[in-house]
Design a protein around this motif. Structure first.
Motif, short mmCIF file in Angstrom:
data_model
loop_
_atom_site.label_atom_id
_atom_site.label_comp_id
_atom_site.label_asym_id
_atom_site.label_seq_id
_atom_site.Cartn_x
_atom_site.Cartn_y
_atom_site.Cartn_z
N ARG A 192 0.83 -1.19 0.00
CA ARG A 192 0.00 0.00 0.00
C ARG A 192 0.87 1.26 0.00
O ARG A 192 2.08 1.19 0.18
CB ARG A 192 -0.92 -0.02 1.22
N THR A 193 0.22 2.41 -0.17
CA THR A 193 0.94 3.70 -0.18
C THR A 193 0.38 4.60 0.91
O THR A 193 -0.83 4.82 0.98
CB THR A 193 0.81 4.40 -1.54
N ILE A 194 1.27 5.10 1.74
CA ILE A 194 0.90 6.02 2.82
C ILE A 194 1.41 7.41 2.47
O ILE A 194 2.59 7.58 2.13
CB ILE A 194 1.50 5.57 4.17
N GLY A 195 0.54 8.40 2.53
CA GLY A 195 0.94 9.78 2.30
C GLY A 195 1.22 10.50 3.61
O GLY A 195 0.50 10.31 4.59
N THR A 241 4.61 8.34 0.32
CA THR A 241 4.60 9.54 -0.52
C THR A 241 4.64 10.76 0.38
O THR A 241 3.77 10.94 1.24
CB THR A 241 3.34 9.57 -1.40
N PHE A 242 5.66 11.58 0.20
CA PHE A 242 5.86 12.77 1.02
C PHE A 242 5.36 13.99 0.24
O PHE A 242 5.85 14.29 -0.85
CB PHE A 242 7.35 12.94 1.35
N PHE A 293 -3.36 13.18 -6.51
CA PHE A 293 -3.65 11.80 -6.14
C PHE A 293 -3.83 10.89 -7.34
O PHE A 293 -3.86 9.67 -7.18
CB PHE A 293 -4.87 11.77 -5.21
N GLU A 294 -3.97 11.45 -8.55
CA GLU A 294 -3.93 10.61 -9.74
C GLU A 294 -2.48 10.29 -10.10
O GLU A 294 -2.16 9.16 -10.49
CB GLU A 294 -4.60 11.32 -10.92
N ARG A 295 -1.60 11.27 -9.96
CA ARG A 295 -0.19 11.05 -10.28
C ARG A 295 0.53 10.27 -9.19
O ARG A 295 1.43 9.49 -9.48
CB ARG A 295 0.50 12.41 -10.49
N PHE A 296 0.12 10.51 -7.94
CA PHE A 296 0.78 9.88 -6.79
C PHE A 296 -0.29 9.28 -5.88
O PHE A 296 -0.58 9.84 -4.81
CB PHE A 296 1.63 10.90 -6.04
#
Length: 388
Positions: free
Chosen positions: A71-74, A130-131, A152-155
């Motif tokens: 998963r990806t955490i911002g 993602t920072f 949020f589409e790009r990252f």
């Protein structure tokens, strides 16, 4: 308190970064120097990707863990200063007139850089962090600009987290609770176009000062007489400008201010009544009144599961006794709310020493908060992306 040892080991570096940013503040969409420092730091940490110019002057860094795909955490921090002068007399005080980090965004940027340095060195997680270094939080729509630039589409992020310093909490205290946590807000400008005259012949005028002061009184009745008293709302007139001479009734007067609310329907009600009152005043005084109302902040609402995740990360850093979970919504606003409408997440407050409130020209951020905030951001990412 359990600050991550690696972060504690470079705490002096964080202080140096924060004080440099403090001495060179930049307001919204002018954060060119700040963004450059952030991008250079992320590159030096060995980030997989560093993107600049997102939403104007925003920076996004991508860091992949060694545990494989997941998963990806911002993680988000704001970078901008306030358009005001600093009155602290600190040795590292602002060198830019009319620019001051009076809200601590220099600290937020530094804390996220601390988390970035630690996570980049360790990378012991499964997935991606993602920072997001955001410009223009102070009412200029930086979050919306980044989202419009397809943030949020790009990252893509599965979750996103943010923090804010708080001189109202003790050093080492963290405030976090689910639901509506910060108010939505609109800014407004009203221009009264009357007719000027000699100050000795006011009967020749349509005095915009009289009209503006009458409007000020009438607008104050909206919250007390139109809004359900069980629904919080604030209408504050914070600016009145008119006139330039002792013996001249001016041609026009200007008012400005803000509306705060926790329910969008309340915000709409207040805006409608403001327009109706201005239209009525224009008819009564036989003048022209223009009103511009702009929604600038959404209501910030923490998502339940992500709030619990941030609470657990805070407990890991400051201990169970240091985490405050009693709901205490604030009438202040924060444009991280727009990111939370796009992606589930949570926002918390981290305490530090100090006697001056945010946005005060004497506000001072306690650098002891830096490793605490950096540890909290790093921990929530690690815990949500744990390899197991």
């Amino acid at each position: 308190m359990t600050i991550i040892p690696e972060i504690a080991s470079f705490a002096t570096d964080l202080t140096a970064i924060r004080r440099d940013l403090h001495a060179h503040p930049e307001i919204g969409f002018e954060e060119v120097r700040t963004a450059g420092i952030v991008a250079e730091a992320l590159q030096s940490y060995g980030f997989d990707e560093v993107h600049t110019g997102v939403g104007g002057t925003g920076v996004v860094g991508i860091l992949k863990g060694t545990g494989g795909q997941g998963r990806t955490i911002g993680l988000r921090a704001d970078m901008d200063a306030l358009p005001m002068d600093e009155l602290t007399n600190l040795p590292y005080r602002s060198t830019n007139a009319g620019r001051f980090h009076g809200c601590g965004h220099d600290g937020h940027t530094t804390m996220l850089l601390g988390a970035a340095r630690y996570l980049a060195a360790k990378r012991d997680f499964k997935g991606t962090v993602t920072f997001v270094f955001q410009p223009a939080e102070e009412g200029l729509g930086g979050a919306r600009a980044m989202i419009a630039d397809r943030l949020f589409e790009r990252f893509p992020c599965d979750e996103i987290y943010g923090i804010h310093n708080s001189p109202m909490l003790a050093l080492g205290e963290v405030g976090i609770f689910p639901g509506k946590a910060m108010a939505g807000a609109s800014f407004f400008d009203i221009t009264v176009k009357g007719r000027g005259s000699h100050g000795a012949r006011p009967h020749d005028s349509k005095d915009p000062i009289v009209i503006a002061t009458s409007l000020s009184q009438s607008l104050q009745s909206i919250v007390s007489r139109n809004v359900d008293p069980m629904l919080p709302a604030v209408l504050s007139i914070t600016k009145i400008h008119a006139g330039s001479a002792y013996n001249v009734v001016p041609e026009s007067a200007e008012l400005g201010g803000t509306v705060r609310f926790f329910d969008d329907a309340v915000g709409d009600l207040v805006a409608r009544r403001m327009r109706e009152i201005c239209a009525g005043a224009a008819a009564m005084y036989q003048c022209e009144i223009d009103i511009d109302i702009r929604n600038v902040f959404s209501v910030l609402e923490n998502h339940p599961a992500e709030t619990e995740a941030m609470r657990l990360a805070a407990v890991d850093v400051v201990g169970d006794a240091g985490v405050l979970t009693e709901p205490a919504p604030m009438m202040g606003s924060e444009d991280f709310a727009d990111m939370l409408q796009a992606v589930p997440g949570a926002y918390c407050w981290v305490g530090h020493g100090g006697t001056m409130p945010l946005h005060n020209p004497g506000f001072i951020l306690d650098d002891e908060i830096l490793p605490i905030g950096a540890s909290l951001l790093a921990r929530v990412a690690e815990m949500r992306l744990a390899a197991g």
